[in-house]
Scaffold this motif. Structure first.
Motif, PDB file in Angstrom:
ATOM      1  N   SER A   1       1.460  -5.214   2.311  1.00 23.33           N
ATOM      2  CA  SER A   1       0.113  -5.026   2.861  1.00 23.33           C
ATOM      3  C   SER A   1      -0.720  -6.298   2.812  1.00 23.33           C
ATOM      4  CB  SER A   1      -0.619  -3.922   2.096  1.00 23.33           C
ATOM      5  OG  SER A   1      -0.654  -4.188   0.706  1.00 23.33           O
TER       6      SER A   1
ATOM      7  N   GLN B   1       0.844  -1.185   0.000  1.00 26.49           N
ATOM      8  CA  GLN B   1       0.000   0.000   0.000  1.00 26.49           C
ATOM      9  C   GLN B   1       0.887   1.244   0.000  1.00 26.49           C
ATOM     10  OE1 GLN B   1      -3.641   0.339   0.084  1.00 26.49           O
ATOM     11  NE2 GLN B   1      -2.877   2.353  -0.521  1.00 26.49           N
ATOM     12  N   LEU B   2       0.703   2.098  -1.002  1.00 27.91           N
ATOM     13  CA  LEU B   2       1.466   3.330  -1.093  1.00 27.91           C
ATOM     14  C   LEU B   2       0.649   4.504  -0.568  1.00 27.91           C
ATOM     15  CD1 LEU B   2       3.049   3.071  -4.677  1.00 27.91           C
ATOM     16  CD2 LEU B   2       3.863   2.098  -2.520  1.00 27.91           C
ATOM     17  N   THR B   3       1.327   5.565  -0.217  1.00 28.11           N
ATOM     18  CA  THR B   3       0.644   6.818   0.067  1.00 28.11           C
ATOM     19  C   THR B   3       0.265   7.455  -1.274  1.00 28.11           C
ATOM     20  OG1 THR B   3       2.664   8.142  -0.023  1.00 28.11           O
ATOM     21  CG2 THR B   3       2.089   7.143   2.105  1.00 28.11           C
ATOM     22  N   PRO B   4      -0.677   8.377  -1.281  1.00 27.10           N
ATOM     23  CA  PRO B   4      -1.013   9.050  -2.550  1.00 27.10           C
ATOM     24  C   PRO B   4       0.198   9.696  -3.210  1.00 27.10           C
ATOM     25  CG  PRO B   4      -2.682   9.502  -0.908  1.00 27.10           C
ATOM     26  CD  PRO B   4      -1.587   8.787  -0.187  1.00 27.10           C
ATOM     27  N   GLU B   5       1.098  10.244  -2.407  1.00 26.70           N
ATOM     28  CA  GLU B   5       2.291  10.887  -2.949  1.00 26.70           C
ATOM     29  C   GLU B   5       3.218   9.854  -3.587  1.00 26.70           C
ATOM     30  OE1 GLU B   5       0.256  13.258  -0.103  1.00 26.70           O
ATOM     31  OE2 GLU B   5       1.177  11.284   0.194  1.00 26.70           O
ATOM     32  N   GLU B   6       3.371   8.708  -2.947  1.00 27.29           N
ATOM     33  CA  GLU B   6       4.208   7.647  -3.517  1.00 27.29           C
ATOM     34  C   GLU B   6       3.583   7.107  -4.799  1.00 27.29           C
ATOM     35  OE1 GLU B   6       6.240   5.573   0.432  1.00 27.29           O
ATOM     36  OE2 GLU B   6       4.169   5.101  -0.088  1.00 27.29           O
TER      37      GLU B   6
ATOM     38  N   ASN C   1      -3.937   3.015  -4.983  1.00 23.58           N
ATOM     39  CA  ASN C   1      -2.530   3.199  -4.598  1.00 23.58           C
ATOM     40  C   ASN C   1      -1.868   1.910  -4.111  1.00 23.58           C
ATOM     41  OD1 ASN C   1      -3.075   5.924  -5.107  1.00 23.58           O
ATOM     42  ND2 ASN C   1      -3.583   6.316  -2.960  1.00 23.58           N
TER      43      ASN C   1
ATOM     44  N   LYS D   1       9.616  -1.439   2.257  1.00 21.57           N
ATOM     45  CA  LYS D   1       8.346  -1.143   2.906  1.00 21.57           C
ATOM     46  C   LYS D   1       7.654  -2.433   3.353  1.00 21.57           C
ATOM     47  CE  LYS D   1       5.540   1.888   1.120  1.00 21.57           C
ATOM     48  NZ  LYS D   1       5.482   2.903   2.196  1.00 21.57           N
TER      49      LYS D   1
END
Length: 440
Positions: free
Chosen positions: A341, A249-254, A280, A338
């Motif tokens: 998820s 799971q990425l952040t919106p920025e990633e 994301n 990371k």
């Protein structure tokens, strides 16, 4: 007991019952409608459709024409054109990035086939040219060096490829055929075939004792085919294998940073990774022989999923989890650091040679098999059922009919996968939540 209607003078097309509401089954229903069939029933074991544990119920699948076999390249090019149809409501994502292929002999033949069929491809002869395909990332330090790709490697980008939102596509197709009159019935666990006095299939009987008669029964159960119908002796044609998948799971920025990236497919290792989804999430996996699972008292590999084993049906072997992190690090080093998820065993129905099984069952004119996607059928969803209906109507090209026949002489593996001998799944070696965290 409910019966699927049979043929009549006013309806010359045969009545068809399809067992399985996945890619093969629903695509077949669609193409039956396209040819004027009016009595089509689809039965599926799942209470809710699309079935949560079906291979086609997935966030995304690769869509590529990059095959070492020219026949699959030809069919894939047709399928890609089909994906561009408005009925798929932009499920197919053909970005400017396309599909990035790494490999050797298999990939060299793939680029030849792609070029012969008009695909927009570009050879990449250096790590720098490979890195240039990842817009923005090659300057951010978040991209691998690709130095393991030596002079003997064949690497290229196919700009005509991409990926499809698998679960959404199946759902759209199901609603489409239902609106056009196909009777799609969930919660129907088919237990046996109904035969006439000549031993020909004329319908199916379910666990609730309901019966559905038809002129043609199509078995499209995916990885459950061999275990649900052991009397068909399909062990040498259909093998259920669990393929290990993981997500981050990425952040919106990633996600924005990784959004302009290609699908990466390394035929040397079997590793592949997608761009982020609209939620994301980055999905990645290894296209290999996978794992079999034989339940006590059986000799047939049977899918072990979140439905059959709610507590740990999604977990994958620890050894594969570690390899996934290593392979991810070779492409996206920062992502490999990371936490994951989630994981999943995605169950394929494999044939020994990688070709599909689409044909009449020997000596039974009423029974057609549409299965053994072998991990590469979903991309053909727009056209897959056309082949099945061609079988029903005795119109399939003779060479393809021989190739996909249930009783064909099996060829050696096609060279697409990194390994060809599956391992038996050891439940004691499955990962758990603690294994999703990278070790320091």
């Amino acid at each position: 007991m409910p019966l699927a209607s049979s043929t009549s003078e006013s309806s010359p097309k045969p009545a068809v019952v399809i067992v399985g509401a996945g890619a093969f089954g629903l695509s077949t229903a669609y193409h039956l409608l396209e040819r004027g069939y009016t009595s089509v029933t689809v039965l599926d074991r799942a209470e809710h459709l699309p079935a949560i544990d079906a291979a086609s119920t997935d966030m995304n699948k690769v869509v590529r024409s990059s095959y070492g076999d020219p026949e699959y390249t030809r069919l894939a090019r047709q399928a890609i054109e089909g994906w561009r149809n408005d009925m798929w409501q932009n499920c197919y994502h053909e970005s400017v990035c396309g599909v990035l292929n790494f490999g050797d002999a298999y990939t060299e033949q793939s680029i030849i086939n792609d070029l012969q069929h008009g695909a927009k491809v570009e050879r990449l002869d250096s790590p720098a040219s490979i890195r240039a395909q990842f817009s923005g990332l090659h300057k951010s330090g978040r991209l691998g060096t690709f130095t393991s790709l030596d002079a003997s490697s064949t690497n290229y980008i196919n700009h005509d490829g991409g990926w499809a939102e698998a679960e959404r596509a199946v759902g759209l197709l199901m609603e489409h055929v239902k609106k056009r009159g196909v009777n799609v019935l969930p919660g129907k666990v088919v237990r046996e075939l109904i035969k006439d006095e000549r031993g020909q299939t004329k319908g199916v009987r379910c666990a609730d004792d309901s019966e559905y008669e038809a002129n043609i029964v199509v078995l499209a159960l995916g990885s459950w085919t061999a275990s649900v119908f052991p009397s068909l002796n399909l062990s040498g044609r259909c093998l259920a294998t669990g393929q290990s998948v993981a997500t981050i799971q990425l952040t919106p920025e990633e996600a924005e940073e990784y959004s302009k990236t290609p699908v990466v497919l390394d035929f040397r290792t079997g590793f592949y990774v997608f761009p982020p989804t609209h939620r994301n999430v980055v999905k990645f996996a290894i296209h290999a022989a996978g794992h079999t699972y034989v339940t006590p008292g059986s000799t047939i590999s049977t899918p072990r999923t979140i439905v059959s084993d709610p507590d740990n049906g999604l977990w994958i072997p620890r050894s594969v989890l570690k390899e996934l992190r290593v392979q991810l690090g070779s492409v996206y080093p920062a992502l490999a650091e990371k936490p994951f998820s989630g994981t999943r065993l995605c169950w394929y129905n494999d044939s020994p040679d990688g070709d599909w099984v689409i044909g009449r069952y020997p000596d039974d004119s009423g029974l057609v098999l549409a299965t053994s996607g072998s991990g590469h059928a979903f991309k053909f969803l727009p056209i897959l059922g056309r082949l099945v209906v061609d079988v029903i109507e005795n119109k399939l090209d003779p060479e393809l009919a021989a190739r996909f026949a249930v009783d064909r002489q099996v060829k050696p593996p096609n060279g697409e996968r990194a390994s060809v001998i599956p391992q038996e799944l050891n439940i004691n070696e499955l990962c758990g939540p603690e294994d999703l965290i990278p070790s320091l």
